[in-house]
Scaffold this active site. Structure first.
Site, PDB file in Angstrom:
ATOM      1  N   HIS A   1     -88.616 -37.614 -46.394  1.00 33.78           N
ATOM      2  CA  HIS A   1     -90.214 -38.365 -46.693  1.00 33.78           C
ATOM      3  C   HIS A   1     -90.757 -37.725 -47.254  1.00 33.78           C
ATOM      4  CE1 HIS A   1     -90.012 -39.608 -41.973  1.00 33.78           C
ATOM      5  NE2 HIS A   1     -90.431 -40.953 -42.566  1.00 33.78           N
TER       6      HIS A   1
ATOM      7  N   ARG B   1     -85.077 -45.854 -53.574  1.00 31.67           N
ATOM      8  CA  ARG B   1     -84.949 -44.497 -52.472  1.00 31.67           C
ATOM      9  C   ARG B   1     -84.024 -44.146 -52.345  1.00 31.67           C
ATOM     10  NH1 ARG B   1     -87.141 -44.688 -46.570  1.00 31.67           N
ATOM     11  NH2 ARG B   1     -87.304 -42.773 -45.938  1.00 31.67           N
TER      12      ARG B   1
ATOM     13  N   ARG C   1     -86.864 -42.062 -32.240  1.00 30.10           N
ATOM     14  CA  ARG C   1     -85.994 -40.267 -32.568  1.00 30.10           C
ATOM     15  C   ARG C   1     -86.147 -39.521 -31.713  1.00 30.10           C
ATOM     16  NH1 ARG C   1     -85.506 -40.893 -38.503  1.00 30.10           N
ATOM     17  NH2 ARG C   1     -84.954 -42.828 -39.203  1.00 30.10           N
TER      18      ARG C   1
ATOM     19  N   ASN D   1     -86.015 -50.584 -51.577  1.00 34.94           N
ATOM     20  CA  ASN D   1     -85.795 -49.554 -49.969  1.00 34.94           C
ATOM     21  C   ASN D   1     -85.024 -49.890 -50.100  1.00 34.94           C
ATOM     22  OD1 ASN D   1     -85.597 -48.040 -48.429  1.00 34.94           O
ATOM     23  ND2 ASN D   1     -88.301 -47.719 -48.244  1.00 34.94           N
TER      24      ASN D   1
ATOM     25  N   ASP E   1     -94.025 -49.135 -30.656  1.00 35.97           N
ATOM     26  CA  ASP E   1     -95.513 -49.084 -31.353  1.00 35.97           C
ATOM     27  C   ASP E   1     -96.699 -48.394 -30.714  1.00 35.97           C
ATOM     28  OD1 ASP E   1     -98.369 -50.220 -32.557  1.00 35.97           O
ATOM     29  OD2 ASP E   1     -97.163 -51.572 -33.416  1.00 35.97           O
TER      30      ASP E   1
END
Length: 421
Positions: free
Chosen positions: A180, A91, A241, A7, A283
């Site tokens: 996703h 990916r 985002r 990935n 986070d």
């Protein structure tokens, strides 16, 4: 048969080596700070201490060389010969309308991926670099592309088209694609098992909540709507985002601050969302801690994110007409009990009865849990995702020529007997 999953992000390469015969992860890890300096690898092998090595990786080819070197190391490695690797799964974030399932990579496929890289300028170029680098390092094994967008190619036209000039779709491919996909696929299959139903009989809302966030409305086992759009910028509030905003805001700020479209794009992708509201955190654990300590912007960020999650549940419920379950997954979805509680609060009238104690005690990335009461008409599950397993099973099926679309292909995790390793 050992399968290597790669990935490649703009400045990182995640990897996992999976033993198909034993159905277990042999090793996994990540190369961080690729192309930006001070790069390093973190390498994990079950039963061993985590290994870290500083190693300059000016490009993805060097990073993949480092991964191969580490996997074959006499001290830290897990393979004695690189011929043990039977195939590599890559990916690829954006496949446009060209791909509705995973495919073997050849020159024509790679050219097609390059043709749509303008639709995901932050993601597809490093994905392409990773493919080309891996092909150079491992030229004699099959390479297979697994697309984030493939699962959502079942969206009906009225769900994927935007109300903008139709020529934008015809000329530039402007439409909703969704992302996703491997995560939504995995947890929807697992939710069907937990419900004791065939996927074609299930209506679900799947909520992938990590640093990136996307939701999907799944009717009869297939995606009929999803929150991310042409790019991964649309939809829910994310770590950095913005998600859904008034489309006039970027032009307004460009005029007010005299900045370029490229700068606006960077701000909306990298300096907005939870980070934009709090001014310091992405986070959610830091956000919750800040809110508990009285930081009003942290409290606001938590309230905004939960409120928008709730709105997506309501709107997708309306789109589906009947709902069997809501599924939370990915890092925040699996661990963020407070965010889940706030998002589900007040939805009893829809048939969602949260068991607050179960929810609070569900903070794990290892087990599947139901967090609603026994009499709740609609179940809410917390299901740890396993995108790498989807990668691996797609790769093996393509090698064995048994692969087809996900509604006609039986994944191991669609079985009641399946157990996470």
């Amino acid at each position: 048969m050992d399968i290597l999953a790669l990935n490649c992000g703009s400045s990182s390469v995640k990897y996992q080596l999976y033993d198909w015969a034993k159905k277990e992860v042999i090793a996994k890890g990540m190369v961080e700070r690729v192309t930006i300096g001070d790069s390093y690898i973190i390498h994990e092998v079950p039963g061993r201490e985590t290994y870290r090595e500083e190693y300059e990786c000016p490009d993805h080819k060097v990073a993949i060389h480092l991964i191969i070197k580490t996997l074959a190391s006499k001290v830290h490695g897990v393979v004695t010969d690189m011929s043990q690797i039977s195939a590599v799964g890559h990916r690829v974030v954006h496949g446009g309308e060209k791909f509705n399932r995973s495919v073997m990579i050849n020159e024509a496929v790679l050219d097609a991926i390059k043709e749509v890289q303008h639709l995901a300028p932050l993601h597809n170029p490093p994905n392409i670099s990773g493919i080309e680098a891996a092909q150079a390092v491992l030229p004699d094994v099959p390479h297979i592309a697994i697309f984030d967008t493939a699962f959502h190619q079942t969206l009906p036209e009225h769900a994927y088209m935007y109300p903008v000039p139709y020529e934008w779709y015809e000329n530039y491919g402007v439409r909703r694609y969704g992302f996703h996909g491997t995560s939504h696929l995995y947890v929807s299959k697992r939710a069907a098992v937990l419900l004791g139903k065939d996927p074609k009989d299930c209506n679900l809302i799947t909520m992938h909540i990590g640093n990136g966030v996307s939701h999907s409305a799944i009717r009869g086992g297939v995606s009929i709507d999803t929150s991310m759009g042409l790019t991964p910028l649309e939809g829910a509030v994310m770590g950095t985002r913005c998600g859904d905003i008034d489309p006039a805001i970027p032009m307004f700020i460009q005029q007010k601050e005299g900045i370029s479209a490229k700068e606006i794009d960077s701000i909306l992708n990298k300096k907005s969302g939870v980070l934009g509201i709090t001014g310091q955190f992405t986070d959610r654990r830091d956000v919750i801690e800040g809110a508990e300590e009285g930081d009003q912007r942290c409290k606001l960020a938590l309230d905004i994110e939960a409120y928008r999650l709730k709105k997506y549940i309501g709107s997708y419920f309306a789109a589906l007409g009947r709902l069997d379950a809501v599924v939370f997954t990915a890092g925040v979805g699996e661990m963020g009990w407070l965010l889940r509680e706030k998002a589900l609060e007040g939805l009893e009238y829809l048939g969602i009865k949260l068991d607050k104690e179960k929810n609070k005690n569900t903070m794990t990335r290892k087990s599947e849990n139901v967090i609603t009461t026994a009499d709740s008409p609609i179940k809410v599950f917390v299901i740890p995702t396993d995108e790498e397993l989807v990668f691996t099973e797609d790769v093996v099926a393509i090698l064995n020529k048994t692969y087809t679309d996900h509604m006609h292909f039986t994944y191991s995790f669609s079985s009641k007997e399946f157990q996470r390793s």
